[in-house]
Write a protein that holds these residues in place. Structure first.
Motif, PDB file in Angstrom:
ATOM      1  N   GLN A 286       0.820  -1.207  -0.036  1.00 23.19           N
ATOM      2  CA  GLN A 286       0.038   0.136  -0.031  1.00 23.19           C
ATOM      3  C   GLN A 286       1.004   1.173   0.099  1.00 23.19           C
ATOM      4  OE1 GLN A 286      -2.320   0.687   3.445  1.00 23.19           O
ATOM      5  NE2 GLN A 286      -4.044   1.517   2.391  1.00 23.19           N
ATOM      6  N   SER A 287       1.898   1.252   0.544  1.00 18.71           N
ATOM      7  CA  SER A 287       2.844   2.481   0.661  1.00 18.71           C
ATOM      8  C   SER A 287       3.609   2.782  -0.729  1.00 18.71           C
ATOM      9  CB  SER A 287       4.096   2.235   1.713  1.00 18.71           C
ATOM     10  OG  SER A 287       4.629   1.038   1.463  1.00 18.71           O
ATOM     11  N   THR A 288       3.971   1.621  -1.406  1.00 18.03           N
ATOM     12  CA  THR A 288       4.301   1.638  -2.861  1.00 18.03           C
ATOM     13  C   THR A 288       3.338   2.268  -3.779  1.00 18.03           C
ATOM     14  OG1 THR A 288       5.828  -0.051  -2.311  1.00 18.03           O
ATOM     15  CG2 THR A 288       5.384   0.744  -4.619  1.00 18.03           C
ATOM     16  N   TYR A 289       2.144   1.645  -3.545  1.00 14.16           N
ATOM     17  CA  TYR A 289       0.927   2.261  -4.355  1.00 14.16           C
ATOM     18  C   TYR A 289       0.522   3.684  -3.982  1.00 14.16           C
ATOM     19  CZ  TYR A 289      -3.819   2.452  -6.089  1.00 14.16           C
ATOM     20  OH  TYR A 289      -4.983   2.871  -6.836  1.00 14.16           O
ATOM     21  N   THR A 291       2.720   6.152  -3.075  1.00 12.16           N
ATOM     22  CA  THR A 291       3.771   6.862  -3.736  1.00 12.16           C
ATOM     23  C   THR A 291       3.370   6.757  -5.348  1.00 12.16           C
ATOM     24  OG1 THR A 291       5.330   6.116  -2.161  1.00 12.16           O
ATOM     25  CG2 THR A 291       6.207   6.890  -4.170  1.00 12.16           C
ATOM     26  N   MET A 292       3.072   5.795  -5.900  1.00  9.50           N
ATOM     27  CA  MET A 292       2.879   5.895  -7.612  1.00  9.50           C
ATOM     28  C   MET A 292       1.660   6.750  -7.783  1.00  9.50           C
ATOM     29  SD  MET A 292       3.205   1.754  -8.621  1.00  9.50           S
ATOM     30  CE  MET A 292       4.766   0.826  -8.688  1.00  9.50           C
ATOM     31  N   ILE A 293       0.448   6.577  -7.014  1.00  9.09           N
ATOM     32  CA  ILE A 293      -0.616   7.557  -7.155  1.00  9.09           C
ATOM     33  C   ILE A 293      -0.115   8.981  -6.999  1.00  9.09           C
ATOM     34  CG2 ILE A 293      -2.924   8.250  -6.536  1.00  9.09           C
ATOM     35  CD1 ILE A 293      -2.763   5.549  -7.981  1.00  9.09           C
ATOM     36  N   ASP A 294       0.663   9.537  -6.079  1.00  8.46           N
ATOM     37  CA  ASP A 294       1.154  10.649  -5.913  1.00  8.46           C
ATOM     38  C   ASP A 294       1.838  11.172  -7.131  1.00  8.46           C
ATOM     39  OD1 ASP A 294      -0.342  11.010  -3.357  1.00  8.46           O
ATOM     40  OD2 ASP A 294       1.625  10.179  -2.292  1.00  8.46           O
ATOM     41  N   SER A 295       2.699  10.355  -7.420  1.00 12.38           N
ATOM     42  CA  SER A 295       3.709  10.678  -8.626  1.00 12.38           C
ATOM     43  C   SER A 295       2.846  10.840  -9.936  1.00 12.38           C
ATOM     44  CB  SER A 295       4.737   9.498  -8.828  1.00 12.38           C
ATOM     45  OG  SER A 295       5.572   9.901  -9.999  1.00 12.38           O
ATOM     46  N   LEU A 296       1.985  10.123 -10.109  1.00 10.66           N
ATOM     47  CA  LEU A 296       1.234  10.398 -11.323  1.00 10.66           C
ATOM     48  C   LEU A 296       0.170  11.721 -11.103  1.00 10.66           C
ATOM     49  CD1 LEU A 296      -0.224   6.701 -11.790  1.00 10.66           C
ATOM     50  CD2 LEU A 296       1.483   7.921 -13.231  1.00 10.66           C
ATOM     51  N   LEU A 297      -0.293  11.626 -10.182  1.00  7.83           N
ATOM     52  CA  LEU A 297      -0.872  12.958 -10.068  1.00  7.83           C
ATOM     53  C   LEU A 297      -0.472  14.376  -9.897  1.00  7.83           C
ATOM     54  CD1 LEU A 297      -3.949  11.786  -7.451  1.00  7.83           C
ATOM     55  CD2 LEU A 297      -4.059  11.861  -9.899  1.00  7.83           C
ATOM     56  N   ASN A 298       0.826  14.059  -9.847  1.00  8.24           N
ATOM     57  CA  ASN A 298       1.815  15.331  -9.738  1.00  8.24           C
ATOM     58  C   ASN A 298       2.415  15.462 -11.228  1.00  8.24           C
ATOM     59  OD1 ASN A 298       1.388  16.112  -7.164  1.00  8.24           O
ATOM     60  ND2 ASN A 298       3.033  14.716  -6.397  1.00  8.24           N
ATOM     61  N   GLY A 299       1.674  14.794 -12.015  1.00 10.34           N
ATOM     62  CA  GLY A 299       2.535  14.780 -13.472  1.00 10.34           C
ATOM     63  C   GLY A 299       3.893  14.176 -13.699  1.00 10.34           C
ATOM     64  N   ASN A 300       4.344  13.649 -12.696  1.00 12.08           N
ATOM     65  CA  ASN A 300       5.838  13.154 -13.045  1.00 12.08           C
ATOM     66  C   ASN A 300       5.447  11.562 -13.833  1.00 12.08           C
ATOM     67  OD1 ASN A 300       6.746  15.041 -11.176  1.00 12.08           O
ATOM     68  ND2 ASN A 300       6.292  13.597  -9.460  1.00 12.08           N
ATOM     69  N   PHE A 362      -8.635  -0.510   5.162  1.00 19.34           N
ATOM     70  CA  PHE A 362      -8.006  -0.872   3.733  1.00 19.34           C
ATOM     71  C   PHE A 362      -8.941   0.040   2.703  1.00 19.34           C
ATOM     72  CE2 PHE A 362      -5.506  -4.577   4.864  1.00 19.34           C
ATOM     73  CZ  PHE A 362      -4.566  -3.800   5.672  1.00 19.34           C
ATOM     74  N   SER A 363     -10.184  -0.060   2.625  1.00 20.34           N
ATOM     75  CA  SER A 363     -11.109   0.658   1.657  1.00 20.34           C
ATOM     76  C   SER A 363     -10.932   2.005   1.941  1.00 20.34           C
ATOM     77  CB  SER A 363     -12.471   0.000   1.776  1.00 20.34           C
ATOM     78  OG  SER A 363     -12.748  -1.418   1.550  1.00 20.34           O
ATOM     79  N   ILE A 364     -10.883   2.464   2.999  1.00 16.94           N
ATOM     80  CA  ILE A 364     -10.885   3.981   3.302  1.00 16.94           C
ATOM     81  C   ILE A 364      -9.638   4.577   2.916  1.00 16.94           C
ATOM     82  CG2 ILE A 364     -11.006   5.629   4.935  1.00 16.94           C
ATOM     83  CD1 ILE A 364     -13.261   3.964   6.469  1.00 16.94           C
ATOM     84  N   SER A 365      -8.481   3.904   3.254  1.00 14.89           N
ATOM     85  CA  SER A 365      -7.064   4.195   2.958  1.00 14.89           C
ATOM     86  C   SER A 365      -6.585   4.149   1.659  1.00 14.89           C
ATOM     87  CB  SER A 365      -6.255   3.768   4.116  1.00 14.89           C
ATOM     88  OG  SER A 365      -6.098   2.410   3.971  1.00 14.89           O
ATOM     89  N   THR A 366      -7.063   3.306   1.022  1.00 15.16           N
ATOM     90  CA  THR A 366      -6.454   2.970  -0.258  1.00 15.16           C
ATOM     91  C   THR A 366      -7.265   3.924  -1.524  1.00 15.16           C
ATOM     92  OG1 THR A 366      -6.235   0.739   0.202  1.00 15.16           O
ATOM     93  CG2 THR A 366      -6.084   1.246  -2.141  1.00 15.16           C
TER      94      THR A 366
END
Length: 457
Positions: A286-289, A291-300, A362-366
């Motif tokens: 979940q931590s890796t996931y 990080t990926m979502i933040d990177s995608l939404l930041n345009g990286n 998990f449903s709330i935090s993911t």
């Protein structure tokens, strides 16, 4: 927890109603929600709140880590080099007793193992189904055989029970333990049946072993209850051995050990381990996931949408595993063979409740996966802002034309390099590194000359 110390009370107590709130957070919530609302004026509430904060601060001081300020009693161990009356204290003589404890423990264990081995050998010789061994009904031959295995203590030299130390008399007869030969009274003796004795010596060959391994989450058989089923005072010694309490305890200890080895593990343990393993894997992924979502939404461009989709599928696998495994555990509670075990059924339901709480968290935090349109829109917006920033910055470069609406592809790498060097130069100036400043200024001048040449062409 609330503790009683010399008729006093200690813990996370409310300063007004003295109610124990178990932890600091509950104390703060309790005081604000109960006493702050009940106060008639703001002045009174402020006084109560100040008192509560003082109480909480005193509690916090008792739980400070070694890196935090010292506790009040530590003032007596402080050393001030400017104070001529204070003396620095040094660590005194220390010693470790680990080796001594290990030596004593090893010796005790060796004695215990040796005693248990002797009891098992004697028990096997006395209860083996052999036609050459005289039965209990033949008293003289049986006693002679028992004396050949275990020498008995003489009755004439013993006036007290070897277990309870009470004197023998008309109402308290003398008996001998068949496994160690001590003289004991009837209250301190037990009759061990041959069937139980053979089960202890060889648990795999006894029918008692298979019969006791059929109930899930079973308790270990208590030898005391089985041995006590035969009354030692009824005078019937057929197919049984009279043993003392010490031998009973040693056999019970060995009996527990072999039962643990031969008792099959209940399915609920394996299923619960699967839930814990899936929960651990979910949290790690979940931590890796995130990080990926933040990177995608930041345009990286470090991660792609396919990478996030792959990790999301892994999360779904562990999520479904927790859900399906907990449902299997609930089915164990509905089994007819265990419906009478209320604690077992309650345990199954509690595990299911725990699993539902995990899944809800998990449903709330993911976070949900972004769409390709969302990612494209964010990247286009980031690129537009980057272009505007570079155009604005390029206007301040000496030699560049004024009123630029866009940067040509030939000039873009030079402008980007110029921007990076300018940032490094600002950092060097803040740090006061003069040699680095001179070098970076020379690089900027070279880039300015290169930009002029490209701009003229």
């Amino acid at each position: 927890m609330l503790q009683s110390i010399d008729n006093g009370r200690a813990g996370f107590l409310c300063p007004q109603c003295h109610q124990d709130m178990s932890n600091m957070e509950m104390l703060q919530v309790h005081f604000q929600n109960v006493h702050m609302k009940q106060a008639s004026s703001s002045t009174t509430s402020k006084g109560f709140f100040t008192l509560a904060k003082q109480k909480i601060k005193s509690v916090q001081d008792n739980f400070k880590t070694p890196n935090e300020p010292l506790k009040p009693y530590a003032q007596y161990f402080l050393f001030n080099p400017n104070d001529q009356y204070s003396k620095q204290q040094h660590m005194g003589y220390t010693s470790s007793h680990d080796d001594l404890i290990k030596t004593i423990r090893k010796k005790k264990r060796d004695e215990m193992f040796h005693q248990t081995d002797q009891l098992l050998i004697r028990l096997q010789l006395l209860t083996a189904p052999n036609e050459h061994i005289p039965p209990n009904r033949n008293t003289k031959e049986r006693r002679k055989y028992e004396l050949s295995i275990v020498p008995w203590v003489e009755d004439s030299i013993t006036s007290q029970c070897g277990s309870c130390s009470k004197s023998f008399g008309i109402s308290k007869r003398k008996h001998h333990c068949r496994l160690d030969g001590r003289v004991i009274c009837s209250q301190c003796s037990r009759l061990l049946s041959f069937s139980i004795a053979r089960d202890i010596v060889d648990p795999t060959a006894s029918p008692l072993a298979s019969a006791t391994n059929t109930v899930p989450l079973q308790r270990l058989i208590n030898l005391s209850s089985l041995i006590s089923s035969t009354n030692p005072n009824n005078g019937s010694n057929d197919d049984s051995l009279r043993i003392c309490l010490g031998c009973e305890y040693a056999l019970q200890r060995y009996h527990n050990q072999i039962r643990y080895k031969h008792i099959p593990v209940d399915p609920i343990f394996h299923l619960y381990d699967k839930i814990l393993h899936a929960e651990k894997e979910y949290k790690n992924i979940q931590s890796t996931y995130g990080t990926m979502i933040d990177s995608l939404l930041n345009g990286n461009t470090q991660y792609q949408l396919t990478d996030a989709q792959r990790v999301y599928r892994e999360l779904s696998v562990h999520y479904d595993k927790i859900d399906s495994t907990s449902k299997l555990i609930v089915k164990l509670a509905d089994n007819d063979s265990v419906t009478t075990y209320n604690r077992y059924a309650a345990l199954c339901r509690n595990i299911r409740t725990y699993s539902i709480q995990i899944l809800q968290n998990f449903s709330i935090s993911t976070r949900h996966l972004p769409t390709e349109e969302d990612i494209k829109r964010v990247r286009d917006e980031k690129k537009r802002l980057e272009v505007e920033r570079m155009i604005k910055f390029a206007a301040n470069i000496p030699g560049m034309k004024n009123g630029l609406s866009e940067i040509s592809p030939k000039l873009e790498p030079f402008v980007q390099q110029y921007y990076r060097v300018a940032q490094f130069l600002e950092e060097a100036k803040l740090a006061g590194r003069q040699d680095e400043i001179n070098l970076l200024e020379m690089n900027l001048k070279e880039l300015e000359q290169a930009i002029r040449k490209v701009d003229l062409n």
